[in-house]
Design a protein around this motif. Structure first.
Motif, PDB file in Angstrom:
ATOM      1  N   CYS A 188       5.268   6.254   1.065  1.00  0.00           N
ATOM      2  CA  CYS A 188       6.587   6.508   1.662  1.00  0.00           C
ATOM      3  C   CYS A 188       7.704   6.061   0.737  1.00  0.00           C
ATOM      4  O   CYS A 188       8.850   6.434   0.921  1.00  0.00           O
ATOM      5  N   GLY A 199       8.519   1.007   3.636  1.00  0.00           N
ATOM      6  CA  GLY A 199       7.877  -0.004   2.789  1.00  0.00           C
ATOM      7  C   GLY A 199       7.520  -1.305   3.476  1.00  0.00           C
ATOM      8  O   GLY A 199       7.359  -2.326   2.810  1.00  0.00           O
ATOM      9  N   GLU A 200       7.387  -1.284   4.795  1.00  0.00           N
ATOM     10  CA  GLU A 200       7.180  -2.541   5.495  1.00  0.00           C
ATOM     11  C   GLU A 200       5.849  -2.664   6.225  1.00  0.00           C
ATOM     12  O   GLU A 200       5.566  -3.720   6.785  1.00  0.00           O
ATOM     13  N   CYS A 201       5.038  -1.578   6.267  1.00  0.00           N
ATOM     14  CA  CYS A 201       3.848  -1.668   7.126  1.00  0.00           C
ATOM     15  C   CYS A 201       2.533  -1.353   6.426  1.00  0.00           C
ATOM     16  O   CYS A 201       1.484  -1.814   6.852  1.00  0.00           O
ATOM     17  N   GLY A 202       2.537  -0.522   5.396  1.00  0.00           N
ATOM     18  CA  GLY A 202       1.317  -0.240   4.655  1.00  0.00           C
ATOM     19  C   GLY A 202       0.477   0.923   5.161  1.00  0.00           C
ATOM     20  O   GLY A 202      -0.525   1.269   4.546  1.00  0.00           O
ATOM     21  N   ALA A 203       0.875   1.565   6.272  1.00  0.00           N
ATOM     22  CA  ALA A 203       0.072   2.661   6.819  1.00  0.00           C
ATOM     23  C   ALA A 203      -0.089   3.807   5.827  1.00  0.00           C
ATOM     24  O   ALA A 203      -1.057   4.556   5.863  1.00  0.00           O
ATOM     25  N   CYS A 204       0.873   3.947   4.913  1.00  0.00           N
ATOM     26  CA  CYS A 204       0.901   5.080   3.983  1.00  0.00           C
ATOM     27  C   CYS A 204       0.234   4.763   2.649  1.00  0.00           C
ATOM     28  O   CYS A 204       0.405   5.511   1.689  1.00  0.00           O
ATOM     29  N   LYS A 252      -1.077   7.865   6.866  1.00  0.00           N
ATOM     30  CA  LYS A 252      -0.192   7.800   8.036  1.00  0.00           C
ATOM     31  C   LYS A 252       1.210   7.344   7.667  1.00  0.00           C
ATOM     32  O   LYS A 252       1.398   6.594   6.715  1.00  0.00           O
ATOM     33  N   GLU A 253       2.179   7.758   8.480  1.00  0.00           N
ATOM     34  CA  GLU A 253       3.527   7.197   8.382  1.00  0.00           C
ATOM     35  C   GLU A 253       3.718   6.200   9.515  1.00  0.00           C
ATOM     36  O   GLU A 253       3.575   6.533  10.681  1.00  0.00           O
ATOM     37  N   GLY A 254       4.020   4.955   9.139  1.00  0.00           N
ATOM     38  CA  GLY A 254       4.339   3.949  10.146  1.00  0.00           C
ATOM     39  C   GLY A 254       5.841   3.753  10.168  1.00  0.00           C
ATOM     40  O   GLY A 254       6.566   4.390  10.923  1.00  0.00           O
ATOM     41  N   CYS A 255       6.316   2.902   9.247  1.00  0.00           N
ATOM     42  CA  CYS A 255       7.735   2.545   9.223  1.00  0.00           C
ATOM     43  C   CYS A 255       8.563   3.490   8.360  1.00  0.00           C
ATOM     44  O   CYS A 255       9.748   3.660   8.585  1.00  0.00           O
ATOM     45  N   GLY A 256       7.938   4.078   7.339  1.00  0.00           N
ATOM     46  CA  GLY A 256       8.685   4.927   6.406  1.00  0.00           C
ATOM     47  C   GLY A 256       9.653   4.153   5.538  1.00  0.00           C
ATOM     48  O   GLY A 256      10.560   4.728   4.946  1.00  0.00           O
ATOM     49  N   TYR A 311       2.697   2.339  -1.880  1.00  0.00           N
ATOM     50  CA  TYR A 311       3.173   2.964  -0.650  1.00  0.00           C
ATOM     51  C   TYR A 311       3.649   4.384  -0.948  1.00  0.00           C
ATOM     52  O   TYR A 311       4.589   4.586  -1.721  1.00  0.00           O
TER      53      TYR A 311
HETATM   54  S1  FES Z   1       4.974   4.013   6.186  1.00  0.00           S
HETATM   55 FE1  FES Z   1       5.187   1.843   6.411  1.00  0.00          FE
HETATM   56  S2  FES Z   1       4.945   1.214   4.339  1.00  0.00           S
HETATM   57 FE2  FES Z   1       4.973   3.359   4.138  1.00  0.00          FE
END
Ligand code: FES
Ligand code: FAD
Ligand code: SF4
Ligand code: FES
Lengths: 328, 190
Positions: B95, B78-83, B72-76, B93
């Protein structure tokens, strides 16, 4: 989508320097800072030069004189987990373990950590501030909760974001640099640039220059090193305040000391007043109290970050009491 | 954990974990900004040949060029870890990784933890422990735990917390995530 750039991945340092020695070229180590800067349009880059195919920049080894040589492309995770680093320079291992979160430590390198761009929210946002080429520092009269209390000269009030630079400065580390004019080796203490000297540069690197290695001198007898970071939350966050200690002890006496603050100034900030308060003294309650008072000497806090004065006092007091407890 | 001022601090170091040496990457490459070049990527054991631009991230290539949308893409940024994906078994990451930088590496995504239609042990543990609400962060959390267990098969609770500290969960399912990680560790080492 990132802006367009060409991409090269040279296999020799000679080619790397050649590719980097043109305006608009930027080195790519782990990319954890660079990609963010490109996305936010902070750097105008038309050529990305990957350091990933260079063979000699990875890993940590002991030198003949008992020091360490760390390749610039060694990841932060490797630095924090290396048994050699943990044994000889625990302060550096602790600093590395406090950088960002695990994924970024797995990807980010020690060379990139030293060369990263500041985290001021105006700079990272859509403000053409002084450091980005504009005329004003917006943080001075604006929101500066996390900004500097030392060394800013009211020009640019960033704090240097690196958690590895303070322990490296405290430990007397040097960086090896290669560039169009050959090689040079400089102390990490001289790598970063104060706003008064040049507000548009973070390091003294010239166009085309690459950091290849970090050299650590042989640790003196009875060296006690540490890094402590205070932040607003436990998972990734930059330092509100931090301190790297490198103390040469003789029983409960501090013979020599180097004390370097993070979250304090635009560069890793060596606190001479604290060093003077503890060097050649026994580390007792009186010394510790003096050191805690000394840490804010010469500070120039802004209206929104006065809290850092008490934070730094508390931090120095706690850290020195930790050292004195270990002695018992 | 010691507390001071604005927050809790501890200079905790994870146990004497194995150190994965980073290796120099794939061979020399020169790409123009407007080039689209054929790139070979090894994803979940399958070799893909995709046309990419130098500026495309691994996340973009996984989702948009290959159609592996589990990541998944969350923040794009480097701040959320979804990717989170594994590159040579190490969580990173996607992204913040250029696709061209992943050439020659072993990439594992959430889809790669399945055996046919069967969930892998970490995925199963997340399901059984109710370790999500909306589920958006879940693929990233699962990959962070998978990476942790590949390196540290029997992690302590502190190591689990650190292992997923680069993954945010807006729904706050953290306690269940920690439990799922512990369950997966027990199951994998049995
Ligand atoms: S999308 Fe949030 S860290 Fe990569
Ligand atoms: C969400 C988030 C949280 C973070 N938290 C922290 C933190 O708490 N503490 C901290 O210290 N950092 C933090 N960082 C910053 C940073 O990503 C890391 O410090 C990392 O170590 C940078 O290394 P890199 O290899 O990825 O650098 P890159 O992004 O590859 O490079 C960074 C800069 O340095 C230059 N460069 C890289 N290597 C060299 C070299 N060998 N020679 C010359 N120039 C070079 C590049 O051109 C670029 O301008 C954080 C980043 C993010 C995105
Ligand atoms: S502190 Fe520095 S980076 Fe931030 S707005 Fe002021 S000049 Fe720009
Ligand atoms: S389950 Fe919703 S963000 Fe984690």
């Amino acid at each position: 989508m990132l802006p367009q750039f060409s991409y090269v991945r040279p296999e020799t340092l000679k080619d790397t320097v050649k590719h980097l020695n043109v305006p608009g070229a930027a080195a790519h180590a782990g990319g954890t800072d660079l990609i963010g800067c490109l996305r936010d349009g902070i750097m105008q880059v038309n050529k990305v030069v990957s350091l990933n195919a260079l063979p000699d920049l990875h890993g940590i080894r002991e030198t003949a004189d008992g020091g360490l040589l760390i390749g610039a492309m060694t990841t932060i995770t490797e630095v924090s987990e290396s048994p050699l680093v943990r044994r000889k320079y625990p302060g550096l291992a602790q600093g590395a373990s406090e950088v960002a979160g695990p994924q970024l430590r797995n990807q980010g390198t020690i060379g990139g950590n030293l060369c990263q761009k500041p985290r001021c929210w105006y700079y990272r946002g859509e403000f053409n501030c002084l450091r980005k080429g504009g005329d004003n520092c917006y943080a001075l009269d604006g929101e500066h909760l996390f900004h500097a209390i030392f060394g800013h000269d009211r020009i640019c009030v960033i704090t240097h974001p690196s958690d590895t630079a303070p322990p490296l400065v405290a430990l007397g580390a040097k960086v090896r640099i290669i560039g169009p004019e050959g090689k040079r080796t400089i102390p990490v203490a001289n790598l970063h640039v104060s706003p008064a000297d040049n507000v548009r540069a973070e390091t003294v690197r010239k166009q085309g220059e690459v950091i290849t290695h970090i050299e650590l001198p042989r640790p003196p007898e009875n060296l006690r090193s540490s890094y402590r970071k205070v932040r607003a939350r436990r998972s990734w966050d930059f330092a509100l305040a931090g301190v790297a200690l490198a103390l040469e002890m003789d029983g409960d006496r501090v013979n020599k000391s180097r004390v370097v603050l993070s979250g304090a100034a635009p560069v890793p900030w060596r606190s001479q007043p604290v060093e003077n308060a503890i060097s050649n003294r026994r580390l007792n309650a009186e010394t510790i109290e003096k050191a805690a008072r000394a840490v804010v000497e010469g500070a120039d806090p802004l209206p929104g970050n006065m809290y850092k004065l008490d934070l730094f006092k508390g931090l120095i007091e706690e850290e020195l009491y930790t050292v004195s407890r270990e002695l018992r | 954990m010691r507390t001071i001022g604005a927050g809790a601090v501890s200079a905790s170091l994870t146990g004497a974990a194995m150190v994965a040496e980073s290796k120099p990457g794939p061979p020399e490459k020169i790409l123009d900004a407007t080039d689209t070049v054929k790139l070979k990527l090894n994803i979940n054991g399958v070799n893909y040949a995709v046309l990419v631009e130098p500026r495309w991230t691994l996340l973009f290539v996984l989702r948009e060029a290959i159609g592996l949308t589990g990541t998944k893409e969350g923040c794009g940024r480097g701040e959320c870890g979804a990717c989170t994906v594994l590159i040579d078994d190490i969580p990173r990451y996607a992204c913040m990784t250029l696709a061209v930088e992943a050439e020659g590496r072993r990439i594992t995504t959430i889809e790669g933890l399945m055996t046919g239609e069967e969930l892998g042990p970490v995925q199963k543990a997340f399901l059984e422990e109710d370790a999500f609400q909306c589920g958006y962060c879940t693929p990233g959390q699962v990959m962070a735990v998978e990476g942790l267990l590949r390196k540290t098969p029997e992690p302590s609770m502190d190591e689990i917390r650190t292992g997923v500290s680069g993954n945010l969960c807006r729904c706050g399912a953290y306690h269940h995530i920690f439990r799922a990680a512990r369950k997966a560790a027990i199951r994998k080492t049995r």
